[in-house]
Design an enzyme around this catalytic site. Structure first.
Site, PDB file in Angstrom:
ATOM      1  N   GLY A 181       0.699   5.371   1.173  1.00  0.00           N
ATOM      2  CA  GLY A 181      -0.011   6.406   1.911  1.00  0.00           C
ATOM      3  C   GLY A 181       0.662   7.750   1.747  1.00  0.00           C
ATOM      4  O   GLY A 181       1.642   7.895   1.014  1.00  0.00           O
ATOM      5  N   GLY A 182       0.119   8.739   2.432  1.00  0.00           N
ATOM      6  CA  GLY A 182       0.670  10.083   2.319  1.00  0.00           C
ATOM      7  C   GLY A 182       2.014  10.230   2.994  1.00  0.00           C
ATOM      8  O   GLY A 182       2.763  11.153   2.689  1.00  0.00           O
ATOM      9  N   ASP A 202      -5.763   8.648  14.447  1.00  0.00           N
ATOM     10  CA  ASP A 202      -6.223   8.437  13.067  1.00  0.00           C
ATOM     11  C   ASP A 202      -6.935   7.094  12.950  1.00  0.00           C
ATOM     12  O   ASP A 202      -6.671   6.327  12.035  1.00  0.00           O
ATOM     13  CB  ASP A 202      -5.029   8.515  12.104  1.00  0.00           C
ATOM     14  CG  ASP A 202      -5.476   8.595  10.642  1.00  0.00           C
ATOM     15  OD1 ASP A 202      -6.612   9.044  10.393  1.00  0.00           O
ATOM     16  OD2 ASP A 202      -4.696   8.201   9.758  1.00  0.00           O
ATOM     17  N   ALA A 256       4.134   7.194   3.896  1.00  0.00           N
ATOM     18  CA  ALA A 256       5.062   6.089   3.666  1.00  0.00           C
ATOM     19  C   ALA A 256       4.436   5.072   2.725  1.00  0.00           C
ATOM     20  O   ALA A 256       3.248   5.117   2.415  1.00  0.00           O
ATOM     21  CB  ALA A 256       5.419   5.422   5.001  1.00  0.00           C
ATOM     22  N   THR A 257       5.294   4.166   2.267  1.00  0.00           N
ATOM     23  CA  THR A 257       4.859   3.025   1.462  1.00  0.00           C
ATOM     24  C   THR A 257       5.110   1.758   2.270  1.00  0.00           C
ATOM     25  O   THR A 257       6.152   1.630   2.922  1.00  0.00           O
ATOM     26  CB  THR A 257       5.633   2.964   0.138  1.00  0.00           C
ATOM     27  OG1 THR A 257       5.419   4.174  -0.584  1.00  0.00           O
ATOM     28  CG2 THR A 257       5.176   1.785  -0.704  1.00  0.00           C
ATOM     29  N   ALA A 290       0.848  -1.196   0.000  1.00  0.00           N
ATOM     30  CA  ALA A 290       0.000   0.000   0.000  1.00  0.00           C
ATOM     31  C   ALA A 290       0.876   1.235   0.000  1.00  0.00           C
ATOM     32  O   ALA A 290       2.037   1.207   0.431  1.00  0.00           O
ATOM     33  CB  ALA A 290      -0.922   0.001   1.217  1.00  0.00           C
TER      34      ALA A 290
END
Length: 645
Positions: free
Chosen positions: A27-28, A141, A30-31, A25
């Protein structure tokens, strides 16, 4: 096209240890990759921070610090952190790999879940959050994307404490909409993030699991944010008619817009959830909401099995195989359909039972049947759920159920909205005769008290007054005041007269008295310094250790704390450090030496050097005499004069 083939890290070995096999996946921040720890030969998830963020030293430091904290949070429902490191511009976390999918995948595939499944997912999430909250962490979050459900049914929470310091998403994509859907009002207003923001997000997730939809929708993040601030999360029963009121209660408590009305952390919410679950019957737990999506397959080993099988398969029958063996006997009217035969007559044989005996038997059978009908028929009903309803709504519900309104009382509540029902007597679901009365209690909201007028009171008296009025004495700070005597209260926060919830902490500002300018006593003898400070209203303390000083003679003040020029309150203490005189060192004998050699020897010993050449030593280069004879001692740093011939 396989996007993983375009990822430069796929196929690489990071930090000489972690072989990256595929990308999971992006994300904003990290990967996430699926990787293999070549040293321990185990599969794990590798979260690699985007290189653009890795150049921010403060962000990386925070990333590492919080990762280390989470690594110490050993809990079976938290995705564990194994390692942290960096390889060039890549900063990474090595984490537990969970084979399965996210709660978002489950909701997308199944829609609304049965209450049993929703609670079986929510409880381990709250257990994980509760452990974090009690350890001082806030997730910040929580959302279905961060709830992982393994193929074995285990539920784990990911991304603990890894706060997103940079929001790289600026358009109105579903990702943004999905994230803002779980933000608590205080996060939106002022960025506050205490355990209750996680509680709010869990309440929203419970609503979504029960109904299949988020509570607030909109075309843009701004619309959703506005609704979070100005609209309550609706009860799930509004979308799923007939849903148990206990589930409405869980959602309403967790998503209260005022933080103080929510459970204070996930541990408290978990206790509420378990209590509410205990009041649900099997039919309520297994009810299938109409929003549930049809599944075209069985319980084979596919993605749907990430919900624990106990939630999706029928419960086994009791050991005797009788599915109707439980429950009160009076609920089984069929057992009374044929009355038992009358006992053998004790009359003498040959005498027949007459018509009267037959009539008695028939009446007995009819009486038993009528009694059972009376107990199980419309003469009785159940108390409807009234929690969180207004008085008018409660009265309407009672009227619809054929019940009367009994005593209406009021009580304060920290969790139930003002003007709505806290509870009823008998409790909801209780069996009651038709036309009987049901009493209920209406919430007056949190108990509020006014902050008393405390200005001018002594600190102890003010604190006692706060306790007497149902408030807690809070932090005490001290300030100078020309008008308020030392030790008395200048002001309170919140200010006097303010209405606050009972138990609120009130901070106090206490006077240090009028300020005193601290005089400069450095260089004074101890007695003179003590006298001057005492006359100014200050106390004096002499430091136990003295220091050598070439500037001040023995017994004189070398330094003072606080320094002169500052301000102190009457009775404050000034600490004085006294001199033990200069350090005495032996003077080298330089008579007969050249000027350069003499200067080098004296300066090397710690002295200053002055040359006296007179009238005849202008061109000389030999030391004739020195001001302090060689072998004697002189204060370090003092000046030795040499005469030259």
């Amino acid at each position: 096209m396989d996007t993983t083939l375009q990822d430069p890290l796929v196929g690489q070995v990071l930090d000489g240890r972690y072989r990256i096999d595929s990308r999971i996946a992006v994300g904003g921040m990290a990967t996430v990759y699926r990787a293999v720890d070549t040293r321990l030969d185990r599969v794990l998830a590798l979260k690699v921070m985007h290189p653009a963020l890795a150049v921010d030293a403060s962000f990386v430091e925070r990333f590492i610090r919080e990762a280390k904290s989470v690594a110490r949070l050993a809990h079976p429902n938290v995705v564990q952190v194994f390692d942290q490191g960096n390889d060039g511009s890549y900063v990474y976390l090595a984490m537990e790999y969970v084979a399965g999918c996210t709660l978002r995948d489950v909701l997308r595939e199944r829609g609304a879940l049965q209450p049993r499944a929703a609670l079986d997912i929510l409880e381990p999430v709250l257990a994980a959050l509760g452990a974090a909250h009690r350890a001082g962490f806030v997730h910040r979050d929580m959302k279905p994307e961060n709830v992982l459900i393994g193929d074995d049914g285990r539920v784990k929470v990911a991304d603990f404490g890894l706060v997103r310091a940079v929001d790289t998403v600026t358009n109105t994509t579903g990702t943004v909409l999905g994230t803002v859907s779980y933000l608590a009002p205080e996060q939106i207003e002022d960025g506050t993030a205490d355990p209750r923001v996680d509680v709010y997000a869990c309440g929203v997730m419970l609503y979504e699991m029960l109904t299949g939809d988020k509570p607030h929708d909109g075309d843009s993040p701004a619309v959703i944010l506005y609704k979070h601030l100005h609209e309550d999360v609706p009860p799930p029963s509004a979308a799923v008619p007939g849903m148990a009121y206990e589930l409405d209660e869980m959602v309403a408590s967790a998503t209260a817009r005022t933080p103080a009305l929510r459970p204070y952390d996930a541990v408290a919410l978990l206790a509420q959830v378990r209590d509410g679950r205990g009041r649900l019957d099997e039919d309520q737990l297994d009810a299938v909401p109409p929003q549930a999506l049809a599944v075209d397959h069985d319980n084979g080993d596919d993605r749907t099995t990430v919900i624990p099988r106990a939630l999706t398969t029928p419960r086994p029958l009791p050991a005797d195989g009788d599915d109707h063996a439980s429950g009160p006997a009076l609920d089984r009217t069929s057992r009374f359909a044929s009355p038992p035969p009358p006992p053998p007559s004790r009359r003498r044989s040959g005498i027949r039972r007459g018509p009267a005996a037959i009539v008695v038997a028939v009446l007995l059978a009819l009486g038993l049947g009528a009694g059972v009908w009376y107990i199980n028929s419309g003469q009785f009903t159940k108390v409807p759920p009234l929690l969180a309803k207004t008085q008018d709504e409660a009265e309407d519900r009672l009227q619809d159920a054929g019940l009367e309104v009994g005593k209406v009382s009021h009580a304060h509540s920290d969790t139930v909205k003002r003007g709505t029902i806290i509870g009823s007597d008998p409790e909801p679901g209780a069996r009651i005769r038709v036309n009987d009365a049901v009493s209920f209690t209406i919430s007056d909201g949190p108990e509020t008290v006014r902050v008393p007028a405390l200005a001018g009171q002594k600190l102890g008296e003010a604190q006692d007054q706060l306790r007497k009025d149902g408030l807690d004495p809070g932090m005490v700070t001290r300030e100078f005041s020309e008008d308020v005597p030392r030790g008395s209260v200048i002001s309170a926060r919140p200010a006097d007269g303010t209405k606050v919830r009972a138990g609120t902490a009130v901070a106090l500002v206490v006077s240090k008295g009028a300020p005193i300018d601290i005089p400069d006593v450095t260089g004074s003898d101890e007695a003179d310094a003590r006298s001057e400070l005492t006359e100014a209203g200050l106390k004096v303390k002499i430091a136990t250790e003295r220091v050598t000083s070439s500037e001040y003679d023995k017994g004189q003040v070398v330094r003072q704390t606080p320094k002169s020029g500052g301000r102190a309150a009457e009775g404050d203490t000034v600490t004085l450090t006294l001199s033990k005189g200069p350090e005495m060192i032996e003077v080298p004998d330089v008579v007969g030496d050249s000027v350069d050699d003499a200067r080098q020897a004296l300066e090397g010993a710690g002295f200053e050097v002055d040359e006296d050449r007179g009238l005849f030593g202008i061109f000389g280069d030999e030391v004739k005499s020195q001001s302090v004879e060689g072998g004697r001692t002189a204060p370090k740093g003092s000046t030795i004069t040499i005469k030259i011939r």
